[in-house]
Write a protein that holds these residues in place. Sequence first.
Motif, PDB file in Angstrom:
ATOM      1  N   ASN A  63       0.726  -1.169  -0.082  1.00  0.00           N
ATOM      2  CA  ASN A  63       0.215   0.109   0.027  1.00  0.00           C
ATOM      3  C   ASN A  63       0.913   1.233  -0.001  1.00  0.00           C
ATOM      4  N   ALA A  64       1.967   1.155   0.057  1.00  0.00           N
ATOM      5  CA  ALA A  64       3.202   2.343  -0.048  1.00  0.00           C
ATOM      6  C   ALA A  64       3.055   2.801  -1.423  1.00  0.00           C
ATOM      7  N   ASP A  65       3.397   3.956  -1.585  1.00  0.00           N
ATOM      8  CA  ASP A  65       3.207   4.619  -2.908  1.00  0.00           C
ATOM      9  C   ASP A  65       5.021   4.910  -3.289  1.00  0.00           C
ATOM     10  N   THR A  66       5.536   4.991  -2.337  1.00  0.00           N
ATOM     11  CA  THR A  66       7.071   5.489  -2.329  1.00  0.00           C
ATOM     12  C   THR A  66       7.741   5.067  -1.191  1.00  0.00           C
ATOM     13  N   ILE A  67       8.957   4.249  -1.462  1.00  0.00           N
ATOM     14  CA  ILE A  67       9.605   3.414  -0.151  1.00  0.00           C
ATOM     15  C   ILE A  67      11.127   4.066  -0.445  1.00  0.00           C
ATOM     16  N   LEU A  68      11.676   4.851   0.347  1.00  0.00           N
ATOM     17  CA  LEU A  68      13.070   4.889   0.454  1.00  0.00           C
ATOM     18  C   LEU A  68      13.854   3.591   1.324  1.00  0.00           C
ATOM     19  N   ILE A  69      14.405   3.048   0.697  1.00  0.00           N
ATOM     20  CA  ILE A  69      15.170   1.993   0.978  1.00  0.00           C
ATOM     21  C   ILE A  69      16.667   2.274   1.359  1.00  0.00           C
TER      22      ILE A  69
ATOM     23  N   ILE B  56      10.735   2.857  -5.907  1.00  0.00           N
ATOM     24  CA  ILE B  56      11.463   2.851  -4.959  1.00  0.00           C
ATOM     25  C   ILE B  56      12.598   3.522  -5.053  1.00  0.00           C
ATOM     26  N   VAL B  57      13.194   4.011  -4.036  1.00  0.00           N
ATOM     27  CA  VAL B  57      14.483   4.696  -4.178  1.00  0.00           C
ATOM     28  C   VAL B  57      15.338   3.928  -3.141  1.00  0.00           C
TER      29      VAL B  57
ATOM     30  N   ALA C 191      13.450  12.364  -5.135  1.00  0.00           N
ATOM     31  CA  ALA C 191      13.217  11.561  -4.214  1.00  0.00           C
ATOM     32  C   ALA C 191      12.184  12.151  -3.166  1.00  0.00           C
ATOM     33  N   VAL C 192      12.313  13.103  -2.738  1.00  0.00           N
ATOM     34  CA  VAL C 192      11.565  13.904  -1.942  1.00  0.00           C
ATOM     35  C   VAL C 192      10.372  13.981  -2.464  1.00  0.00           C
ATOM     36  N   ARG C 193      10.158  14.549  -3.505  1.00  0.00           N
ATOM     37  CA  ARG C 193       8.683  14.965  -4.385  1.00  0.00           C
ATOM     38  C   ARG C 193       7.975  13.440  -4.414  1.00  0.00           C
ATOM     39  N   TRP C 194       8.563  12.439  -4.791  1.00  0.00           N
ATOM     40  CA  TRP C 194       7.770  11.328  -4.707  1.00  0.00           C
ATOM     41  C   TRP C 194       7.435  10.777  -3.290  1.00  0.00           C
ATOM     42  N   LEU C 195       8.115  10.898  -2.298  1.00  0.00           N
ATOM     43  CA  LEU C 195       7.995  10.679  -1.033  1.00  0.00           C
ATOM     44  C   LEU C 195       6.595  11.434  -0.673  1.00  0.00           C
ATOM     45  N   ALA C 196       6.667  12.914  -0.821  1.00  0.00           N
ATOM     46  CA  ALA C 196       5.881  14.069  -0.176  1.00  0.00           C
ATOM     47  C   ALA C 196       4.667  13.872  -0.901  1.00  0.00           C
TER      48      ALA C 196
END
Lengths: 249, 823
Positions: free
Chosen positions: B223-229, B256-257, B402-407
């Motif tokens: 259900n996550a849309d963006t994951i920074l691993i 995925i980042v 990466a930040v834009r995807w996450l936010a």
Amino acid sequence: MTNYGMVIDQERCIGCHSCAVACKDENNVSMGQAWNRILTTGGENIDTPAGEYPVDGGDGTLSMQYQPTACQHCENAPCVKVCPVNATYTREDGIVEIDYDKCMGCRYCMAACPYNARVFNYDKPETTAPKGTGNVEQRERGVVEKCTFCSHRLDEGLDPACTIACPSSARIFGDLDDPDSAVSRYVKQYETTQLLEDLETDPNTYYIRGEMSPGRNHLGNEMESELDEPPKRRNAEPGVPATDGGEEQ
Amino acid sequence: MSKRDGVTRRSVLLSAGAAAGVLGIGGSNVLQSLSDDSEINDVERFLQENTVVHGYCSPNCRGHCPLDIHVRDGQIRKVEPAIPDREEFRRACTLGQTHLHRTYNPNRLKYPMKRSDWSPENPNPQGRGPDAEFERIEWSEALDYVAGEMDRIREEYSPESVYFELGSGGSGINGTVYSRLANLFGGTMMSWSIDINVGLGFRRITGAGYFNTPTNMRTDIKNADTILIWGGNVFRSRLNPDARFLLDAIEGGTKIVGIDPVYNQTTAKSDLWLPVKPGKDIHLVMGMIHTVLEEDLEDTEFLRERTLAPALVRTDTGALLKTGDVFPDGDDETPVAYDADAGQAVALEPETYGEYALRGTFEFGGHEVRTALTELEETASDYAPEDIEETIGVDADNVRQAVRWLATRGPGGVMTGLGVDRYVYGHVFGQAYAILLALTGDYGRSGCVTGGRFAGSGYRSDYGAVEGSPGTRRMQQKGILSALQGDADPPLKMMYTQSSNFVANQLPDRQQWIDSLSNLDLVAVADIHHTPTVQHADIVLPASHWTEREDITGAGEHPHAMYREPVHDPLWESKSDHWMIAELADRLGYGEHFERDRTTLLRKILEGEDRFTFEEIREKGTIHLETDEIIFTDEFNTPSGRLEIYDEDAPSEKGVSLELPVPLEDRTADDHELADEYPLLFMQGHSKWRIHSQWAENPMMREINPEPRIDINPQDAKERGIEDGEYVRVYNDRGEMIVKAKYNDAYRPGHVNTDQGWWGEHYIAGHHNNLTHTDVSETIENFAFYDTRVEIEPAPEDLDTSKYDDPTETDWIDQLQHGGDTA
Ligand code: SF4
Ligand code: SF4
Ligand code: SF4
């Protein structure tokens, strides 16, 4: 007719070697031998990428993938053609198998196989466990052996050992002659390749590269054809493109 | 004729045990070593037993994977991932599927042994180590020695002079029973100094986290849309046994980042890779925090309702303004915000939304105050991605992407590995990324990813220490080292180790630990295999393998309790740890507190469990336990009940007070005093071939991964005149190791790696932990294995490398796969 085949989704494969290890134990394969090997597509060494490290801070162009490789169960199998005593033969269900009683150890098939899929028992096989492993009798020294698609498991309605072992659900097994089977649908729907296509060996093993598939339904050990209710995947209809998923899968 | 003609299979198999042979433990051929003692322990006596039994795997990967153990003629033939009560949690990695090879392993300890030149009167500590010789003794003798020394040392020194070292090598009830004895006796036990860095930093902000950081259940990853691993090759470690959870997310469109100095099978599957320089993770988070705030991407509703972002901070003291500073009936605990609608200061209660000002400077009660968010914004202003590009080695546009995807894409977060944990100031990373996720509102919802420790559960039990026990003296591992060195009151005089290969293999600056043992009169080690620590023992206690014990465990990271049934009796003379402890307890006068019958004990342990019975779990193998899939849904476990993005009780490091995160570095700093002499940063990743030092003895793994190597960028290697596959000497001011170079473009120039867990005898010389150090931060005593510098040179010419390159010994290795060996 049944024509068994396998799809290996390289986009899902994480290079863990579970399938290789499970294959060995299931099939009582001697230490020092392997029917199923996980090759790295990338650099020279195992688990290394091709390309150069992006020292400019960018995303770079390094690339690495895994290519699990065992007998491809070729429809037009060179190994079958060269065997002087017909020990290697193609079964009615498409599996290329060896009759160990007939095999005389000439190893022509090993030379003929372009996939390096076969191993020869130079000596009596030995395993860590005193009485051998798995569910298959040990082969004698002096014969050639290789992946059988776990035909002894198929007889019980179970998927091959590698397919069960894969934590990534990257291996999908089934009947290529059944257009509704997962393997048939995946071959049709995803970008698949056969190894060394130009040799025209026509393997029954297909590799997905490009878009990732949803993988195998991992909730049981049964072959898909044995399930009362075959798993409904998001792309249950052949030819219907994958959606973005959701609860119903 | 093939070149293999003439190489008999026997010599090949012998070579599979070559490493064991080098150790001097004998039994390099498993078939022989099993049949030698056929009269009592050959598995022949279980003939005709054909069944599938419930098992589970339980090293310290925290996987606890349920297994089906297939038995024919009384012998394990195959191990498969079992389908648990909640089917979608079917899982097991490569290692768990090879327990056959661990059970019937030539390296198993077979009999109780005593170091030949040890006696209570004359312990001869200098006799320990690689050349130590052992003689077989009876169990009663071994246990008399251990109990006798416990008694003597308790009289002569203190009960606390007995060190009970419980390692992570086997979950189940053994740890419970072991601690029960330690508590009755009043000995010393250790608290962990490993993998608690990021967790404890994160805890300051969220009120949760210890070993790593908690997150929603694995089923929620999709259900996550963006994951920074971040700082973890999860497909090689924590998501290896059930990779499908993350793969299904990727297949469904999750971005995925991968944030890692190393390119690996996880970054290879990422949409974007940020190749951060080792040790610069905190800088990078600050750059991300800056980006969120500069681009107005923060979740203002979440910040107002669940964080201290609107809390007012006094500019004079740096303390939070409290209701007591403003209102006559206020207190000195509740923080204050400025309600812009009401135009007045208000108490900031947990889980309460208000039109609080998020930014600005105000004056209340005669104090100048600013919002915590403004404070954060100012601190982060030094870290614009463009300004730190050089420092962190990551392209600024990619950081912003990466930040834009996450936010903006929906819920998501940061999935942490244990990499950043292993730098001295890793705890600041935990603090910093907890704040980043507060800004993006990624707590308490489906699809949020707040860390690396997935929600799961365990069984309930009231069984533990006996009432009235004196209890144990607790010391963190760093303190244990001092105590072993004699620098503690009372000092340590003996140790009894269970399921642990710490002192001779797994701890940093290993030589110090080994040397410290010279102060001990007795080292007693209980283990399944002949580990390097066993080689330093005076009394060796052979433990049964997991497949030979009846046991129960909680799953920890998936929602089950699990049961394991023994496949057969313990092989040779090995015994369960529980049996050994009960025997010791008898001798020490605590016998009444220890149940002898295993099944009765398990029933007792489960007496406090009201969700299932022992009969049920015994029948089903696994029991699904209802567990919250989503965490952080309620008031945070912090003083304010909110995410404390401004931590007023912050510790200091190097004179820097950490109310807000500040990037700090130890040896990774470019200008570190050791940088010229030892220019290479040395990490020791977790491999897929071992869990810590377990499985290092497993022939199945060693066929594929025969010997330690050092991953090195070809550029670094060539500068040093090193060829691919050549032996090199890796060294620094503490020690050295000799390993093969492995050209690997996945590593940034200046960064090298040898996977951890290899045993001393697997090296041509030295050990990876001869290079690591025990320096820790002022705040958290967490060992910083990766914060290590080394230099590399070609190995000396006269090296004896026959262990690996004698052609008859390594023929079997050549036959196996090599990377790039495509068809
Ligand atoms: S892969 Fe090799 S062994 Fe298998 S069918 Fe093809 S040619 Fe024969
Ligand atoms: S088990 Fe699956 S993921 Fe692992 S190497 Fe084999 S195919 Fe790849
Ligand atoms: S080692 Fe593998 S199988 Fe065993 S518990 Fe860990 S992840 Fe599971």
